[in-house]
Design an enzyme around this catalytic site. Structure first.
Site, PDB file in Angstrom:
ATOM      1  N   TYR A 360       0.827  -1.209   0.000  1.00 12.98           N
ATOM      2  CA  TYR A 360       0.000   0.000   0.000  1.00 12.98           C
ATOM      3  C   TYR A 360       0.860   1.257   0.000  1.00 12.98           C
ATOM      4  CZ  TYR A 360      -4.817  -1.637   0.559  1.00 12.98           C
ATOM      5  OH  TYR A 360      -6.062  -2.162   0.341  1.00 12.98           O
ATOM      6  N   TYR A 364       4.000   5.327  -2.414  1.00 15.85           N
ATOM      7  CA  TYR A 364       4.141   6.647  -1.802  1.00 15.85           C
ATOM      8  C   TYR A 364       5.580   6.895  -1.363  1.00 15.85           C
ATOM      9  CZ  TYR A 364      -0.949   6.511  -1.721  1.00 15.85           C
ATOM     10  OH  TYR A 364      -2.274   6.417  -2.074  1.00 15.85           O
TER      11      TYR A 364
END
Length: 583
Positions: A360, A364
């Site tokens: 996840y 980022y």
């Protein structure tokens, strides 16, 4: 005048052009061109009064700058030298009454110049030494100029997805110049170890966490450790996105058009809003005995306004409480504005069947550290350009991009990795297991989860963790006098605080390289070999003793201190909406 304008004739046309030229004369070329174009558009779509009010607002911001937005680095260096001389003059004048009084007077100079004085925890002698040093002023002025310049660029509408994404072109160029300058300094500086090894600081940086690849690798190891511990404890993963209220966004997300609700909030102020919001949320968790741990990531919207992503691990019994608390606090400000319920806070439960928590956050981390796994970001910008602009954005505004929540401090992890095996032969099991987890071998990766288990878990308070970082105070001369430095020397177990398991470090001396940079010291060859950082030296500044040079007039400053507000356009009367002076 109104009748004349309706008839297509403006009696103040010549004067208006002169006023526009005078108001924007010292602005950067792009700003001047686009501001006059925007003024002309407002004259057509609204009125001359509305257009003049808009331009006066921008001119007020420019006039309020302590350093002009178009000031060069040499301009800033000159102003820093003059301010340091003024500070020296004040120090010489007031030091007879004591350093505390001299510090108060020089603090006033800093505040008047838009610079934050040294913090109260710095002794008076060190504070005065800083404020009488041109290098200290130069660093502060560069930072202040960059942030003020960016605020005006945002107000002028440069920072958004259709023009300069994340950061303005002027600020991005300035940050890139700093990167190149720092790289040159690292290449021109060498470190000599106690055993005679000589390497440049640029080579050392490549093998440290300054290297984005190594930094990303450590972060991934840490978040994997958090996830492993959460699985062992049966905790659920929650991915949260927090966004600032609409008034803090300069541009609209869909089109990049100007946001009519924008209230001039800067990215740094928006980050402070999110920090305060999270502080309130965590305080609520603490009062309700809800424990969370994980990772917080700060990213830039296309217009430079920050937003947060949080990867949180929490007991399944508390998932609803966490969601409700975050939503309640996040929507306490302007809950009824358009899109607030839909966009201001978002939740996504992490489903192990769809992917791990590491997966996840991997994109980022890659997008904000080294670009790994990213071709284009969500705004369609190439990974290399996006990474450079986001990094410059974070540096300019002083925004911490990553922060882990809970768990042991990363300094403890790094210190354990510096300890040799014989040192921990008789150590408690907790230290032994943490040491084994921190070691990387050919057949296995380092295991951050092992350290989390060894200290007592991911939510144990720092002061109560079983393994603690051992530190020692070292007083040594530095640029601003004798300084007490606290440095790590090993680790100890909470049950036996006097038994320290020492780490190993080399002692380095730092000096300018004599070959390539020796020509700079032709008149004083020995100076090229003098250490110049606070590692082991005392920089002999001529001004260190506050020579008491008389104040020289600050002629030639790009903007006088303080800045003067813009003149009023011809033919326009004063209204309460005008701001003619700096705030």
């Amino acid at each position: 005048m109104a009748v004349a304008v309706r008839n297509g004739y403006d009696p103040f046309e010549a004067q208006q052009r002169d006023w526009l030229e005078d108001t924007t004369a010292k602005w950067p070329a792009r700003w001047k061109r686009d501001a006059i174009t925007r003024h002309s558009q407002l004259c057509t779509t609204k009125s001359h009064v509305a257009a003049n009010e808009w331009l006066l607002g921008i001119a007020d911001q420019v006039a309020a700058c302590k350093i002009a937005p178009n000031a060069s680095d040499s301009d800033i260096t000159d102003i820093a030298s003059k301010l340091a001389k003024r500070a020296n003059s004040r120090a010489a004048r007031w030091s007879t009454l004591g350093l505390a009084e001299a510090r108060r007077e020089i603090d006033k100079l800093c505040i008047a110049s838009g610079i934050q004085p040294p913090t109260p925890d710095i002794p008076d002698s060190g504070a005065v030494a800083r404020m009488t040093d041109a290098l200290w002023w130069r660093r502060k002025l560069r930072r202040e100029q960059g942030r003020e310049r960016e605020a005006i660029a945002i107000a002028l509408g440069y920072v958004h997805k259709k023009r300069d994404i994340y950061i303005s072109a002027e600020s991005f160029a300035a940050e890139q110049h700093k990167v190149r300058r720092n790289a040159d300094i690292l290449k021109g500086t060498e470190a000599i170890s106690e055993d005679g090894e000589i390497v440049t600081l640029s080579d050392l940086a490549e093998h440290s966490l300054s290297n984005p690849t190594l930094r990303r690798g450590e972060m991934m190891v840490r978040i994997k450790g958090y996830e492993d511990v959460s699985r062992e404890r049966g905790h659920a993963g929650l991915f949260v996105t927090l966004t600032c209220p609409s008034r803090m966004h300069a541009r609209l997300a869909s089109t990049g058009a100007s946001n009519p609700a924008y209230d001039s909030t800067t990215p740094r102020q928006a980050q402070a809003y999110l920090c305060n919001l999270w502080e309130d949320i965590r305080s609520n968790f603490k009062n309700r005995y809800v424990d969370v741990y994980g990772l917080r990531i700060a990213e830039a919207h296309h217009d430079g306004t920050p937003h947060w992503h949080l990867l949180l691990f929490v007991s399944p019994l508390h998932v609803d409480a966490v969601r409700n608390t975050i939503r309640r606090y996040a929507l306490a400000d302007s809950p009824d504005e358009a899109g607030a319920q839909q966009y201001r806070v978002k939740f996504e439960n992490i489903d192990p069947l769809k992917g791990s928590a590491v997966q996840y956050v991997a994109k980022y981390i890659g997008k904000n550290v080294d670009g790994t796994g990213i071709d284009l970001d969500e705004n369609g910008v190439l990974a290399a350009e996006s990474l450079a602009r986001v990094t410059a954005w974070a540096r300019l505004h002083g925004i911490r991009q990553f922060q882990f929540i809970g768990g042991p401090p990363v300094g403890l992890w790094r210190e354990i990795r510096r300890i040799k095996a014989p040192v921990i032969a008789d150590a408690p099991e907790a230290i032994g297991s943490a040491w084994r987890a921190a070691q990387k071998a050919e057949d296995r990766q380092a295991d951050y989860a092992g350290l989390i288990r060894a200290v007592g878990g991911p939510t144990v308070k720092r002061a109560e963790q079983a393994i603690q970082l051992a530190t020692a105070s070292d007083e040594r001369p530095g640029r601003y006098g004798w300084q007490t430095m606290v440095k790590p020397v090993g680790v100890f177990h909470l049950d036996k605080p006097r038994r320290v398991y020492a780490s190993e470090r080399k002692v380095w001396q730092i000096r300018m390289r004599a070959g390539e940079f020796g020509r700079r010291f032709a008149g004083d060859p020995a100076a090229a070999h003098r250490p110049w950082t606070r590692v082991n030296n005392c920089a002999g500044r001529a001004a260190q003793g506050f020579s008491g040079d008389q104040l020289r007039p600050m002629v030639g400053n790009v903007i006088p201190f303080p800045g003067l507000g813009p003149a009023r356009p011809p033919g326009q009367t004063e209204t309460p909406n005008f701001s003619l002076g700096p705030p």
